[in-house]
Design an enzyme around this catalytic site. Structure first.
Site, short mmCIF file in Angstrom:
data_model
loop_
_atom_site.label_atom_id
_atom_site.label_comp_id
_atom_site.label_asym_id
_atom_site.label_seq_id
_atom_site.Cartn_x
_atom_site.Cartn_y
_atom_site.Cartn_z
N ALA A 15 0.81 -1.21 0.00
CA ALA A 15 0.00 0.00 0.00
C ALA A 15 0.85 1.27 0.00
O ALA A 15 0.42 2.31 -0.49
CB ALA A 15 -0.92 -0.01 1.22
N ALA A 82 -5.19 -6.76 -1.54
CA ALA A 82 -6.34 -7.50 -2.06
C ALA A 82 -7.45 -6.57 -2.53
O ALA A 82 -7.29 -5.34 -2.55
CB ALA A 82 -6.86 -8.42 -0.97
N ASP A 241 -0.88 -10.49 -1.50
CA ASP A 241 0.41 -10.39 -0.79
C ASP A 241 0.40 -11.16 0.52
O ASP A 241 1.41 -11.75 0.91
CB ASP A 241 0.83 -8.93 -0.62
N GLY A 406 7.19 -6.20 7.11
CA GLY A 406 7.91 -5.01 7.55
C GLY A 406 7.78 -4.75 9.04
O GLY A 406 8.74 -4.33 9.70
C1 LIG Z 1 -7.58 -4.76 1.94
C2 LIG Z 1 -6.29 -5.32 2.31
O1 LIG Z 1 -5.43 -5.10 1.25
C3 LIG Z 1 -6.31 -6.77 2.58
O2 LIG Z 1 -7.43 -7.14 3.32
C4 LIG Z 1 -5.08 -7.32 3.22
O3 LIG Z 1 -5.21 -8.70 3.26
C5 LIG Z 1 -3.88 -7.02 2.43
O4 LIG Z 1 -3.81 -7.37 1.30
C6 LIG Z 1 -2.77 -6.34 3.09
O5 LIG Z 1 -1.76 -6.05 2.18
#
Ligand SMILES: C[C@H](O)[C@H](O)[C@@H](O)C(=O)CO
Length: 491
Positions: A15, A82, A241, A406
């Site tokens: 993210a 995700a 991931d 991390g």
């Molecule tokens: C929304 C999130 O991305 C997801 O639920 C979580 O599993 C994820 O991918 C964290 O990187």
């Protein structure tokens, strides 16, 4: 390096950052060379929040160009967060930006949907936890915002699937990420007809589902020309991931749980099949698909996102210093990290924490160090709660918590986790997601024996152990359990 050692490239999108890394296996050990790092994050536009997928694509091409300079690349695969998706029209053109799951557009949508098809029916079909940003609710929100868009669209591709399509020309959805949509039935290994029908979603949108390790095809001539890659195959890793990270948990035996620690804290166990029981529903545990037919029975806990967003508000001080100051600060006040108020982006995150403490009659943390400590202690307590739920529904005893990702570098948090959960914490690998991505490609390409992922990780990575030292008083656990859960993100 001998000629037969294959180079695999993992593109790992988080993210807040992305990486392109080359992995090679020699003497049963994996070496990882990160050749490109870049920033990622939400892009606010007119009250909405998007991902910059074209910017990510540009960084990926650059990373592949750098990777190609190291010699022949056998395979490449992408993993990411995700639930988020792109809609393509009949010409394979993007129909809208890719919305970020923290885009407030889903407000209230999940509740409306569950008036149409009840929770129990959605859970029976999918086994997935109720989170307001699951793909299913995002699609309903999308249609409300732009009526007719879903019928005009020809294809839905989740973020890694979109990038695999651009890399290889093949449209498919890899199973681990498909499972997070709340539109996938794990027992049928197919899209869930009851859920798709109930919410009026066009079934044609959903592509074929393929398992992690599927060879999607060679990179397209255009990608080859742009990057210098030749005869490189695109292999779908565990594209979610978290699934890649769990595949790289260096665990043995059956008495362990994992915490994939980063923007989210994903707390769970691995099971051989989905656990779709009334108790699992009551705890809102999710059954996401793992590699090689396993299930990731877990819960999303809000994670270090809360600290990341506070840090942004404080002008981005050094993380290591912030955690060191938190360790030295006075602890005490707690928040429920899964309160819905902490989900959305905003520079007022520190004030939201303070307001929570005030509303629940606690001391109000004032400094960045006190606020960070409050969040870390709260995350550790929430993790302890979830571990008890997992033990309850599986009947397993969990004695070890593997912390990967991390967040496993935050030693103070690791010790808090050990003390608060009363379990041994084994920290590492930090790069679990990259490693899991690379090892699934290596397994699919015959670079490692089938089923040997975890033993390769154990051979390759140095780990840190944290034993519980100071038991957290039971009153503190009770205080946490009683905190107001006024606006739960999920129950
Ligand atoms: C929304 C999130 O991305 C997801 O639920 C979580 O599993 C994820 O991918 C964290 O990187």
């Amino acid at each position: 390096m001998s000629a037969e050692v294959k180079r695999h490239v993992a593109i790992d999108l988080g993210a807040s950052s992305g990486r392109v890394a080359i992995g090679t296996i020699q003497d049963g050990k994996l070496s990882v060379n990160v050749v490109h790092r870049f920033a990622n994050g939400g892009v606010p536009v007119q009250g909405r929040l998007y991902w910059d997928v074209l910017g990510l694509w540009k960084e990926i091409l650059h990373g592949l160009r750098l990777a190609a300079q190291h010699g022949h690349i056998h395979s490449v695969g992408v993993d990411s967060w995700a639930v988020d998706y792109a809609l393509l029209d009949e010409h394979d053109l993007l129909m809208d930006g890719v919305h970020h799951y923290r885009d407030p557009r889903t407000g209230g949508v999940m509740d409306d949907c569950l008036n149409v098809l009840p929770r129990s029916a959605v859970y029976a079909s999918t086994g997935i936890q109720f989170l307001p940003f699951n793909t299913v609710y995002q699609l309903v929100a999308h249609e409300r915002q732009a009526p007719g868009i879903l019928n005009r669209a020809c294809q839905l591709l989740l973020v890694p699937d979109l990038l695999h399509f651009w890399l290889s020309g093949r449209r498919a959805t890899e199973r681990t990420n498909a499972s997070t949509t709340q539109l996938y039935d794990p027992r049928e290994d197919a899209w869930s007809a009851p859920v798709i029908t109930a919410f009026g979603l066009p079934p044609v949108l959903f592509p074929d589902i393929v398992p992690a390790g599927t060879v999607l095809g060679e990179v397209t001539p255009a990608v080859a020309q742009e990057t210098g890659l030749t005869s490189t195959v695109v292999v779908a890793p565990a594209t979610h991931d978290t699934a890649s990270a769990v595949a790289a948990v260096p665990a043995v035996g059956n008495d362990w749980a994992y915490l994939s620690s980063g923007t989210w804290s994903l707390v769970g166990v691995e099971t051989l099949s989905p656990v779709v029981t009334p108790e699992a529903l009551q705890y809102n545990l999710t059954n996401e698909a793992g590699v090689n037919g396993t299930t990731r029975l877990l819960k999303n806990v809000m994670g270090l996102w809360i600290v990341q967003e506070c840090r942004r508000a404080w002008g981005s001080p050094d993380f290591a210093q912030l955690y060191a100051d938190a360790e030295a600060a006075a602890g005490g006040p707690l928040v429920d990290p899964d309160d819905g108020r902490f989900l959305h982006a905003g520079l007022d995150m520190p004030q939201r924490i303070q307001a929570y403490c005030r509303e629940t009659g606690q001391a109000v943390p004032a400094t960045p160090a006190e606020i960070t400590r409050c969040v870390l202690e709260s995350l550790a307590l929430r993790t302890a709660e979830v571990l008890l739920q997992l033990e309850d529904v599986t009947g397993r005893m969990i004695s070890t918590l593997h912390v990967v990702g991390g967040g496993s570098q935050v030693r103070f948090l690791n010790q808090l986790l050990a003390d608060t959960t009363g379990r041994r914490v084994i920290a590492g690998p930090v790069e679990a997601t990259l490693i899991g991505n690379l090892l699934v490609q290596a397994e699919a390409s015959g670079s490692i024996p089938a089923g040997s992922l975890r033993s390769v990780v154990l051979q390759s990575e140095a780990l840190d152990t944290f034993e519980p030292t100071t038991a957290v008083p039971s009153q503190r656990l009770a205080l946490f359990a009683q905190l107001g859960r006024a606006q739960p993100l999920h129950s």
